[in-house]
Design a protein around this motif. Structure first.
Motif, PDB file in Angstrom:
ATOM      1  N   LYS A 243     -45.529  19.946   4.224  1.00 29.33           N
ATOM      2  CA  LYS A 243     -45.633  21.333   4.652  1.00 29.33           C
ATOM      3  C   LYS A 243     -46.232  21.433   6.050  1.00 29.33           C
ATOM      4  CE  LYS A 243     -44.054  23.295   0.910  1.00 29.33           C
ATOM      5  NZ  LYS A 243     -42.771  24.072   0.947  1.00 29.33           N
ATOM      6  N   SER A 244     -47.230  20.574   6.340  1.00 28.56           N
ATOM      7  CA  SER A 244     -47.858  20.580   7.669  1.00 28.56           C
ATOM      8  C   SER A 244     -46.847  20.184   8.727  1.00 28.56           C
ATOM      9  CB  SER A 244     -49.043  19.617   7.696  1.00 28.56           C
ATOM     10  OG  SER A 244     -50.045  20.038   6.802  1.00 28.56           O
ATOM     11  N   LYS A 245     -46.057  19.141   8.416  1.00 28.20           N
ATOM     12  CA  LYS A 245     -45.031  18.679   9.359  1.00 28.20           C
ATOM     13  C   LYS A 245     -44.021  19.784   9.618  1.00 28.20           C
ATOM     14  CE  LYS A 245     -41.596  15.054  10.035  1.00 28.20           C
ATOM     15  NZ  LYS A 245     -40.978  13.825   9.464  1.00 28.20           N
ATOM     16  N   GLU A 246     -43.610  20.475   8.520  1.00 29.93           N
ATOM     17  CA  GLU A 246     -42.647  21.559   8.676  1.00 29.93           C
ATOM     18  C   GLU A 246     -43.227  22.694   9.494  1.00 29.93           C
ATOM     19  OE1 GLU A 246     -41.607  22.660   4.749  1.00 29.93           O
ATOM     20  OE2 GLU A 246     -40.382  20.878   4.347  1.00 29.93           O
ATOM     21  N   GLN A 247     -44.543  22.929   9.310  1.00 28.38           N
ATOM     22  CA  GLN A 247     -45.185  24.001  10.062  1.00 28.38           C
ATOM     23  C   GLN A 247     -45.250  23.641  11.552  1.00 28.38           C
ATOM     24  OE1 GLN A 247     -49.084  25.017   8.682  1.00 28.38           O
ATOM     25  NE2 GLN A 247     -49.160  26.908   9.857  1.00 28.38           N
ATOM     26  N   GLU A 248     -45.578  22.385  11.860  1.00 24.42           N
ATOM     27  CA  GLU A 248     -45.635  21.948  13.254  1.00 24.42           C
ATOM     28  C   GLU A 248     -44.269  22.054  13.906  1.00 24.42           C
ATOM     29  OE1 GLU A 248     -47.217  18.061  13.244  1.00 24.42           O
ATOM     30  OE2 GLU A 248     -49.243  18.682  12.676  1.00 24.42           O
ATOM     31  N   GLU A 249     -43.226  21.640  13.166  1.00 28.66           N
ATOM     32  CA  GLU A 249     -41.871  21.709  13.718  1.00 28.66           C
ATOM     33  C   GLU A 249     -41.483  23.154  13.986  1.00 28.66           C
ATOM     34  OE1 GLU A 249     -39.468  19.766  10.854  1.00 28.66           O
ATOM     35  OE2 GLU A 249     -40.004  17.735  11.502  1.00 28.66           O
ATOM     36  N   LEU A 250     -41.886  24.060  13.074  1.00 33.91           N
ATOM     37  CA  LEU A 250     -41.574  25.466  13.273  1.00 33.91           C
ATOM     38  C   LEU A 250     -42.303  26.032  14.478  1.00 33.91           C
ATOM     39  CD1 LEU A 250     -40.219  28.041  12.273  1.00 33.91           C
ATOM     40  CD2 LEU A 250     -42.189  28.415  10.768  1.00 33.91           C
ATOM     41  N   GLN A 251     -43.571  25.634  14.651  1.00 34.23           N
ATOM     42  CA  GLN A 251     -44.338  26.108  15.811  1.00 34.23           C
ATOM     43  C   GLN A 251     -43.741  25.569  17.105  1.00 34.23           C
ATOM     44  OE1 GLN A 251     -48.328  24.897  14.852  1.00 34.23           O
ATOM     45  NE2 GLN A 251     -48.762  26.790  13.655  1.00 34.23           N
ATOM     46  N   ASP A 252     -43.309  24.307  17.089  1.00 33.52           N
ATOM     47  CA  ASP A 252     -42.698  23.706  18.282  1.00 33.52           C
ATOM     48  C   ASP A 252     -41.412  24.430  18.643  1.00 33.52           C
ATOM     49  OD1 ASP A 252     -42.549  21.543  20.291  1.00 33.52           O
ATOM     50  OD2 ASP A 252     -40.751  20.985  19.131  1.00 33.52           O
ATOM     51  N   LYS A 253     -40.640  24.797  17.616  1.00 34.07           N
ATOM     52  CA  LYS A 253     -39.393  25.517  17.845  1.00 34.07           C
ATOM     53  C   LYS A 253     -39.665  26.888  18.466  1.00 34.07           C
ATOM     54  CE  LYS A 253     -35.224  27.036  15.437  1.00 34.07           C
ATOM     55  NZ  LYS A 253     -34.524  27.074  14.123  1.00 34.07           N
ATOM     56  N   ILE A 254     -40.730  27.537  17.975  1.00 34.47           N
ATOM     57  CA  ILE A 254     -41.084  28.850  18.514  1.00 34.47           C
ATOM     58  C   ILE A 254     -41.509  28.730  19.978  1.00 34.47           C
ATOM     59  CG2 ILE A 254     -42.762  30.725  18.340  1.00 34.47           C
ATOM     60  CD1 ILE A 254     -42.745  30.282  15.314  1.00 34.47           C
ATOM     61  N   ARG A 255     -42.292  27.650  20.319  1.00 37.23           N
ATOM     62  CA  ARG A 255     -42.736  27.469  21.703  1.00 37.23           C
ATOM     63  C   ARG A 255     -41.550  27.249  22.638  1.00 37.23           C
ATOM     64  NH1 ARG A 255     -47.084  24.592  19.260  1.00 37.23           N
ATOM     65  NH2 ARG A 255     -45.922  22.627  19.504  1.00 37.23           N
ATOM     66  N   ARG A 256     -40.578  26.459  22.187  1.00 35.44           N
ATOM     67  CA  ARG A 256     -39.410  26.189  23.022  1.00 35.44           C
ATOM     68  C   ARG A 256     -38.622  27.463  23.284  1.00 35.44           C
ATOM     69  NH1 ARG A 256     -38.888  21.571  19.741  1.00 35.44           N
ATOM     70  NH2 ARG A 256     -37.138  22.536  18.637  1.00 35.44           N
ATOM     71  N   GLN A 257     -38.517  28.294  22.273  1.00 36.87           N
ATOM     72  CA  GLN A 257     -37.788  29.542  22.470  1.00 36.87           C
ATOM     73  C   GLN A 257     -38.537  30.475  23.413  1.00 36.87           C
ATOM     74  OE1 GLN A 257     -36.500  31.485  18.963  1.00 36.87           O
ATOM     75  NE2 GLN A 257     -35.062  29.861  18.394  1.00 36.87           N
ATOM     76  N   ASP A 258     -39.879  30.482  23.285  1.00 39.27           N
ATOM     77  CA  ASP A 258     -40.669  31.319  24.186  1.00 39.27           C
ATOM     78  C   ASP A 258     -40.469  30.870  25.632  1.00 39.27           C
ATOM     79  OD1 ASP A 258     -41.555  32.794  22.089  1.00 39.27           O
ATOM     80  OD2 ASP A 258     -43.487  31.775  21.892  1.00 39.27           O
ATOM     81  N   THR A 259     -40.373  29.543  25.841  1.00 37.22           N
ATOM     82  CA  THR A 259     -40.186  29.002  27.179  1.00 37.22           C
ATOM     83  C   THR A 259     -38.863  29.431  27.763  1.00 37.22           C
ATOM     84  OG1 THR A 259     -41.532  27.072  26.618  1.00 37.22           O
ATOM     85  CG2 THR A 259     -40.087  26.878  28.548  1.00 37.22           C
TER      86      THR A 259
END
Length: 263
Positions: A243-259
């Motif tokens: 779950k932690s890994k999935e959460q990190e991947e989701l946060q990384d995806k959100i950061r890339r989209q924000d960029t």
């Protein structure tokens, strides 16, 4: 006959057509037209006691006619004539006037004096019983008798309640299908019993969400949980890590989209 007289008087002495004939030994025709010829000396007795056409009065109602008419025609319908109950062969000892017989029998009704008269069940089950037996049938045996469910007060016929309603009655008591030995359970609570209470119900391990696929009866599950505590902790840790890994991947995806949006 000891009569002696002149020849010219012989015909009158022997007259066969008159009740006043002098010779008591000559046979004369009955004046009541019964067709009998009776010795003159016996004629009065015949007319009083034996002639079928003699005047006769019904001893029960004073109806007057000939003896044969009263006996054959009147008595079978005389309302005052005493008759036995037609159910006397079955045990009814009633004797009364014919005019009271219908009231005594009261055909077709559950209520009536004669307890041996046949009465059809008023609940239309197709059976008939002696009146002395019909109420027992109506109360305890008739499949069409009014009946109230013992468990929910639903009202219908006995056969409908017991064959149809009880099969779906929410309050009907059932034994646990696992034969756990507990008290009977209302149908509406049976599923809850199986899902939460029954010690013999086969259940999944509470750590099934963490991929523990062990199953056993509820009464033994606590022992499994205790026995496999360490294994369960490892499975939970793996789930948490995933779950932690999935959460990190989701946060990384959100950061890339924000960029991309900022660019």
């Amino acid at each position: 006959c000891e009569w002696v007289g002149e020849l010219g008087d012989l015909d009158q002495h022997l007259s066969q057509n008159s009740v006043l004939a002098e010779c008591q030994f000559v046979k004369v025709a009955c004046p009541y037209s019964c067709g009998d010829n009776v010795q003159q000396s016996l004629l009065q007795a015949h007319m009083a006691n034996d002639c079928l056409n003699r005047p006769f009065i019904c001893q029960y109602c004073d109806h007057e006619a000939t003896y044969i008419s009263v006996i054959n025609d009147h008595w079978p319908i005389c309302v005052k004539c005493p008759v036995d109950c037609p159910m006397n062969s079955l045990g009814c000892q009633w004797v009364g006037e014919r005019g009271d017989l219908n009231q005594h029998l009261n055909d077709g009704s559950v209520e009536g004096q004669c307890q041996f008269a046949a009465v059809s069940c008023p609940y239309s089950c197709g059976h008939a019983f002696k009146r002395c037996e019909i109420k027992e049938h109506m109360t305890n045996d008739c499949p069409n008798r009014p009946f109230t469910c013992d468990h929910c007060d639903y009202e219908a016929t006995y056969i409908e309640v017991t064959r149809e309603h009880w099969a779906v009655c929410e309050k009907y008591p059932l034994q646990c299908p696992n034969a756990c030995g507990g008290d009977a359970i209302q149908r509406q609570h049976l599923e809850e019993h199986l899902h939460k209470e029954c010690p013999l119900e086969v259940v999944q391990c509470e750590y099934s969400y963490a991929s523990c696929d062990f199953q056993c009866q509820r009464q033994h599950m606590q022992a499994h949980v205790i026995e496999r505590t360490e294994a369960h902790l490892l499975l939970v840790a793996k789930v948490v890590s995933q779950k932690s890994k999935e959460q990190e991947e989701l946060q990384d995806k959100i950061r890339r989209q924000d960029t991309r949006i900022e660019e």
